[in-house]
Design a protein around this motif. Structure first.
Motif, mmCIF file in Angstrom:
data_model
loop_
_atom_site.group_PDB
_atom_site.id
_atom_site.type_symbol
_atom_site.label_atom_id
_atom_site.label_comp_id
_atom_site.label_asym_id
_atom_site.label_seq_id
_atom_site.Cartn_x
_atom_site.Cartn_y
_atom_site.Cartn_z
ATOM 1 N N GLU A 140 13.045 -0.600 -5.322
ATOM 2 C CA GLU A 140 11.967 -1.730 -5.298
ATOM 3 C C GLU A 140 11.366 -1.957 -3.950
ATOM 4 O O GLU A 140 12.241 -1.595 -3.082
ATOM 5 C CB GLU A 140 13.005 -3.251 -5.501
ATOM 6 N N VAL A 141 10.178 -2.475 -3.958
ATOM 7 C CA VAL A 141 9.457 -2.798 -2.885
ATOM 8 C C VAL A 141 8.980 -4.257 -2.706
ATOM 9 O O VAL A 141 8.224 -4.677 -3.788
ATOM 10 C CB VAL A 141 8.281 -1.858 -2.552
ATOM 11 N N ILE A 142 9.603 -4.983 -1.922
ATOM 12 C CA ILE A 142 8.980 -6.544 -1.864
ATOM 13 C C ILE A 142 8.262 -6.772 -0.816
ATOM 14 O O ILE A 142 8.403 -5.906 0.445
ATOM 15 C CB ILE A 142 10.334 -7.441 -2.012
ATOM 16 N N GLU A 189 0.800 -1.032 -0.004
ATOM 17 C CA GLU A 189 0.072 0.152 -0.103
ATOM 18 C C GLU A 189 0.838 1.277 0.072
ATOM 19 O O GLU A 189 0.336 2.173 -0.510
ATOM 20 C CB GLU A 189 -0.916 -0.054 1.300
ATOM 21 N N ASN A 190 1.967 1.111 0.574
ATOM 22 C CA ASN A 190 2.918 2.401 0.730
ATOM 23 C C ASN A 190 3.951 2.227 -0.144
ATOM 24 O O ASN A 190 5.008 3.169 -0.226
ATOM 25 C CB ASN A 190 3.392 2.467 2.109
ATOM 26 N N GLU A 191 3.923 1.579 -1.300
ATOM 27 C CA GLU A 191 4.823 1.379 -2.350
ATOM 28 C C GLU A 191 5.232 2.858 -3.015
ATOM 29 O O GLU A 191 6.588 3.044 -3.117
ATOM 30 C CB GLU A 191 4.555 0.384 -3.392
ATOM 31 N N GLU A 192 4.479 3.676 -3.246
ATOM 32 C CA GLU A 192 4.541 4.970 -4.183
ATOM 33 C C GLU A 192 5.289 5.775 -2.803
ATOM 34 O O GLU A 192 6.166 6.511 -3.532
ATOM 35 C CB GLU A 192 3.111 5.544 -4.381
ATOM 36 N N TYR A 193 5.003 5.719 -1.608
ATOM 37 C CA TYR A 193 5.769 6.795 -0.604
ATOM 38 C C TYR A 193 7.050 6.116 -0.600
ATOM 39 O O TYR A 193 8.083 7.273 -0.804
ATOM 40 C CB TYR A 193 4.948 6.542 0.665
ATOM 41 N N LEU A 194 7.359 5.065 -0.640
ATOM 42 C CA LEU A 194 9.000 4.448 -0.427
ATOM 43 C C LEU A 194 9.528 4.872 -1.642
ATOM 44 O O LEU A 194 10.850 5.167 -1.587
ATOM 45 C CB LEU A 194 8.673 3.065 0.047
ATOM 46 N N GLU A 195 8.757 4.678 -2.606
ATOM 47 C CA GLU A 195 9.566 5.033 -3.990
ATOM 48 C C GLU A 195 9.919 6.446 -4.303
ATOM 49 O O GLU A 195 11.016 6.843 -4.754
ATOM 50 C CB GLU A 195 8.648 4.515 -5.251
#
Length: 326
Positions: free
Chosen positions: A195-197, A183-189
């Motif tokens: 990459e988010v795994i 869900e927070n992939e965009e934030y981490l990017e």
């Protein structure tokens, strides 16, 4: 009299209320700080839950980190008007912390604000940013330049992990983040992650030595995943462990250590000596600084809003900062 958010012991557990408290006199070597900013940390949320036993004596003013201006001093090292900050040393758990208008601090616990930072900036970093920076420092000292190095960060969008991503990416590392959810992939990017795994992929059983993937690891979770991660660290790599969100136990063999020469280093931010604190915050203020620091902020609230915010069960993404002037 000064206003404080005080945690008091009750038969049912504890109660958190605003109180007017007396201003004690300073002893030799102590400094009174007019608090400008403080924040809500994971440990602060634990503190208001009596069952966590984070707070060791009552009554207690929570708030494990804070920044502000010296209002009164009985220290030869600090004068009225100096801009300063505090992280660690048991403030908010063993001695009164930052959830009050003024705090008395021992001179040996006080840090002078770097010229390149504001009182707000240093509290966006706070304890989480300092902990992350200690891990990055250990990784950099072990590996040299981090440019192009593959680094795994566990903990998803948590405070330590988010700061870790921001700092590592500022140093050119290729960062993969392990998160419980995407869900927070965009934030981490947005912080720079390549990459988010899913964290669950780290729980899959590995051989004693698996395929080498990571030059370094910033681990905030501990538990079973840590044992699996050790099998995937490249020759001469390093794993920095600073948390136990997934448990306090893990299994491993000696093979990653004696056949690949990896290092498992523990990270503690509470009792770090003054020289190391100065070194780390000097780096954060200069060579490690990032234009993305404000992305770490979830919101800024007033002192009167702190009580309600602190008791909310949902932590969410980003740092909640308390502006005492609001």
């Amino acid at each position: 009299m000064e206003r404080a958010l005080l945690l008091e012991k009750t038969e049912e557990g504890s109660v958190l209320k605003y109180r007017n408290i007396e201003l004690p006199n300073l002893s030799d070597g102590e400094v009174r700080i007019r608090v400008s900013y403080t924040g809500i940390n994971y440990k602060d949320r634990l503190a208001v839950d009596a069952s966590s036993k984070v707070v060791r004596k009552y009554p207690m003013v929570p708030g494990i980190d804070f920044s502000g201006v010296v209002e009164d001093s009985k220290s030869r090292d600090f004068a009225v008007g100096d801009q300063v900050f505090v992280t660690g040393y048991g403030y908010g758990t063993d001695q009164p912390g930052g959830y009050q208008e003024t705090v008395i601090v021992k001179q040996e616990h006080l840090m002078r604000l770097p010229e390149e930072m504001s009182l707000k900036d240093v509290m966006i970093y706070g304890t989480a940013g300092f902990t992350a920076a200690l891990s990055v420092d250990a990784i950099e000292k072990a590996l040299g330049s981090l440019d192009g190095k593959r680094v795994l960060v566990t903990g998803g969008s948590g405070g330590v992990s988010s700061h870790g991503v921001l700092i590592l990416c500022a140093l050119g590392a290729e960062v993969t983040v392990a998160s419980r959810t995407l869900e927070n992939e965009e934030y981490l990017e947005s912080l720079g992650a390549r990459e988010v795994i899913l964290f669950d992929s780290l729980l899959e059983k590995r051989r004693a030595l698996s395929v080498e993937k990571w030059d370094g690891v910033l681990d905030t979770t501990g538990g079973e995943a840590l044992g699996n991660i050790l099998t995937e660290v490249k020759y001469g790599g390093i794993v920095c462990a600073s948390g136990n969100l997934s448990g306090i136990r893990f299994e491993s063999t000696v093979f990653p250590f004696i056949l690949r020469g990896i290092t498992l280093k523990g990270i503690d931010s509470v009792m770090v000596d003054h020289a190391m604190r100065n070194e780390i915050f000097r780096k954060l203020a200069t060579t490690w600084s990032s234009v993305g620091l404000e992305r770490m902020l979830k919101k800024v609230i007033s002192f009167k809003e702190l009580h309600e915010e602190l008791l909310q069960s949902s932590v969410g993404v980003g740092r909640v900062l308390v502006d005492m002037s609001m």
